[in-house]
Design a protein around this motif. Structure first.
Motif, short mmCIF file in Angstrom:
data_model
loop_
_atom_site.label_atom_id
_atom_site.label_comp_id
_atom_site.label_asym_id
_atom_site.label_seq_id
_atom_site.Cartn_x
_atom_site.Cartn_y
_atom_site.Cartn_z
N MET A 1 111.07 -24.52 61.55
CA MET A 1 111.92 -25.29 62.09
C MET A 1 113.35 -24.73 62.41
O MET A 1 113.66 -24.04 61.17
CB MET A 1 111.81 -26.76 61.87
CG MET A 1 110.44 -27.58 62.08
SD MET A 1 110.50 -29.00 61.44
CE MET A 1 111.81 -29.78 62.38
N HIS B 1 110.86 -34.02 65.54
CA HIS B 1 110.36 -33.09 64.26
C HIS B 1 108.98 -33.42 63.87
O HIS B 1 108.32 -32.35 63.53
CB HIS B 1 111.50 -33.62 63.20
CG HIS B 1 112.82 -32.93 63.27
ND1 HIS B 1 113.92 -33.30 62.53
CD2 HIS B 1 113.37 -32.19 64.23
CE1 HIS B 1 115.11 -32.85 62.90
NE2 HIS B 1 114.97 -32.30 63.98
N GLN C 1 106.86 -31.47 66.25
CA GLN C 1 107.11 -29.91 66.06
C GLN C 1 106.17 -29.56 64.94
O GLN C 1 105.50 -28.46 65.19
CB GLN C 1 108.58 -29.68 65.76
CG GLN C 1 109.22 -28.14 65.66
CD GLN C 1 109.14 -27.49 66.76
OE1 GLN C 1 109.37 -27.99 67.96
NE2 GLN C 1 109.24 -26.25 66.63
#
Length: 646
Positions: free
Chosen positions: A165, A533, A536
């Motif tokens: 990330m 997040h 993701q």
């Protein structure tokens, strides 16, 4: 006619006795066990007792060569001589060496530790130490089978997805060895902050596994999981790591290809060749015994030989000494100072990298890996019981095993391995080779790993393995992981267009969606940062995407049990033979705990406590029984455990 019949009977008896009394015959004509393992005997002299491996009842009452090869030198509850325990314990440690050491080497890339060999050595020592502790817990209080615990590849995919990330991507300067000062506070903060978020996510995610195990909920999960869910989930673990394998091998394709070829030669072409080793016994004094060393330790032998060749090429300056030239990373003196800087003795401890932090996205990603690990372990328990001469694991033993693995992941997170723990299939295969199924051997192996984890020099030595050698090992290891997932399809009807669609679609989306999300990281924008997040991490984890579609489609598209592979799956795990050992002797709690609980009636309501006087049908877990609506006796049973194969 009477004399002729009598003569034929005598001839048949003579032939039977010759086959039965000739242990060498199993070495001359190796057979295959039910799960494809080579059925070679480990030569142990001076042993006059054998346990029989469980076999299917085919109605035959005569002995055969295959039946003679299904003999165990020591059963799960036997205690071999101390020297044999130590020797085989070290062998199990070496068998798991390749899989355990690969995990910190892969994680070092996401943790920005490519150029910090000393910290890599600490990670290697820590994962060996924790693996030894978890092994002792599993053998003593868990499922109580001779099964070794180590790092799990199922957590690598979500871990690397989390570290990829934008907020956790390694700074550019950490990729340049000349700019990295491993002792600077800035660099230490870079890698420790990433390790801390991994620790917290793993610890929180492992609590789910502890809950599922000790509450008996694993049976509820297994009711809806079949081969078409397992196949894409496990296969995509290996496929998602292709970039790491190619990147490491690409630093010198000649060295990596040599490593791959050596491992293939040892594990496939030379596995039936026995090497004589000297041995001493009171009966035969000094003599030689044959051991199938290539079949037991192919990865270790391949790495060691390639490592030695790289060392010779380094000494004679065949490999370039310029860091900018191709092949420089194949040298063995790049991290030469690591061995000198590493301490002789170092005791790993919880929180050694700082206070763990928790990431919601990381927790959800770890949960996907934890579920896959649980499914894999249930299958390992059944395979281990079959090869160690134990009865099929009952429900309470499987519940305890899963719960202890959750505690192991919790300890791994606290100690800071950057990974969890799971049961090792490689060591289960070693049981079929050595014919020693004693759990005392695995106890010795656990102590060996703890001792090795406390010697800092040993971990430092492993960090000097050249990168191309590691890449060559990855080419074989990740390919086998991928193929292990595909092998689950043997239970399904792959002539069915339904199954072909489910598997193909799951595999393809498991590759396409994560690849697209990685190239378009800003495409997920729900307006909630935490949700972004989470999505993701999950959508960049190939294992989760493929397993999710496999699970969804297999449980919603109409199909018979035979077509889905459920019936064949049950037959692969249901043991029809009489138990070779009493269930309580194998799976009961140690130190007199079993006898203390036997007088208590409340234990039958606790899923992980041994239940006494349980019928054989209840002791053989099967997901089919929970799926069969015609079986009235199984209605309302929330603790049915399924056997899952890889």
């Amino acid at each position: 006619m009477l004399s002729l019949a009598l003569a034929l009977c005598l001839i048949r008896k003579c032939n039977t006795s010759v086959i039965t009394l000739s242990p060498a015959s199993t070495l001359m004509a190796p057979e295959k066990t039910s799960d494809g393992l080579d059925n070679h005997a480990f030569a142990v002299d001076g042993i006059d007792h054998f346990c029989e491996l469980p076999e299917n009842k085919n109605g035959s009452d005569h002995f055969s060569e295959e039946g003679d090869s299904n003999k165990l030198a020591y059963c799960v509850t036997d205690i071999p001589p101390w020297y044999l325990c130590i020797f085989l314990g070290i062998q199990h440690y070496l068998t798991a060496f390749g899989g355990i050491i690969a995990i910190p080497l892969i994680l070092s890339q996401g943790l920005c530790l490519q150029h910090d060999g000393l910290t890599q050595s600490h990670l290697i020592s820590t994962i060996f130490f924790v693996s030894g502790v978890c092994t002792l817990l599993q053998v003593t209080f868990g499922v109580r089978l001779p099964i070794l615990q180590g790092g799990t590849f199922t957590l690598l995919s979500p871990t690397m997805a989390l570290l990829s990330m934008p907020e956790w991507t390694c700074p550019a300067w950490t990729q340049n060895a000349s700019l990295v000062n491993t002792s600077s506070p800035k660099f230490i903060h870079v890698w420790q902050s990433r390790m801390q978020v991994l620790q917290g996510s793993i610890m929180v995610g492992s609590l789910f596994q502890v809950l599922v195990g000790f509450s008996g909920l694993i049976g509820l999960f297994m009711r809806f999981i079949g081969p078409l869910t397992i196949a894409p989930t496990i296969s995509l673990i290996g496929l998602s790591l292709f970039d790491s394998a190619g990147m490491n091998a690409g630093h010198h394709w000649g060295i990596s290809s040599m490593t791959t070829c050596l491992i293939v030669i040892f594990s496939q072409y030379l596995r039936h060749i026995a090497i004589p080793f000297p041995k001493y016994s009171k009966a035969k004094k000094f003599h030689t015994t044959r051991i199938y060393i290539f079949q037991i330790l192919p990865v270790l032998l391949g790495i060691t030989l390639s490592w030695l060749i790289c060392y010779l090429l380094t000494i004679y300056n065949v490999l370039p000494s310029d860091p900018d030239k191709y092949g420089y990373l194949a040298r063995t003196d790049i991290k030469g100072d690591v061995i000198g800087r590493a301490p002789w003795f170092r005791f790993p401890y919880p929180g050694q990298w700082g206070v763990p932090t928790v990431s919601l996205a990381g927790v959800f990603g770890i949960l996907a890996g934890v579920i896959s690990s649980m499914i894999e372990s249930v299958g390992d328990y059944h395979a281990c019981a079959r090869l160690s001469g134990a009865p099929p694991p009952p429900r309470h033993a499987i519940n305890r095993g899963i719960g202890i693995e959750g505690i192991g992941c919790l300890l791994a997170g606290a100690w800071g391995t950057g990974n969890g723990t799971t049961s090792y299939s490689e060591n289960i295969g070693a049981l079929g080779i050595t014919k020693v199924g004693s759990r005392m051997v695995i106890v010795c192996s656990g102590f060996v790993m703890i001792i090795m984890g406390m010697f800092g020099k040993i971990g430092a030595i492993f960090t000097t393995i050249p990168t191309p050698v590691i890449g060559g090992m990855f080419l074989v290891m990740f390919g086998v992981i991928m193929a292990a997932g595909v092998s689950s399809l043997q239970y399904t009807d792959m002539n069915s267009s339904r199954n072909i669609f489910i598997f193909g679609f799951s595999m393809f989306t498991g590759l396409v969606i994560p690849n697209w999300i990685m190239k378009n990281p800003t495409s997920i924008a729900t307006g909630v940062v935490e949700l972004d997040h989470v999505l993701q991490v999950l959508l960049t984890t190939s294992m989760f995407v493929g397993g999710f579609f496999g699970f969804l489609l297999d449980n919603t598209i109409p199909g018979t049990k035979r077509e889905r592979g459920i019936i064949a799956w049950k037959k692969a795990h249901q043991n029809e033979s009489d138990n070779t050992l009493e269930s309580d002797d194998v799976y009961g709690l140690p130190f007199g705990i079993n006898s203390c609980l036997s007088s208590s009636t409340w234990t039958k309501y606790v899923p992980f406590c041994p239940t006494h006087k349980v019928s054989r049908q209840d002791d053989i877990p099967s997901s089919l029984d929970s799926l069969d609506t015609k079986s009235e006796s199984n209605k309302g049973d929330t603790h049915i455990i399924a056997g899952v194969a890889l």
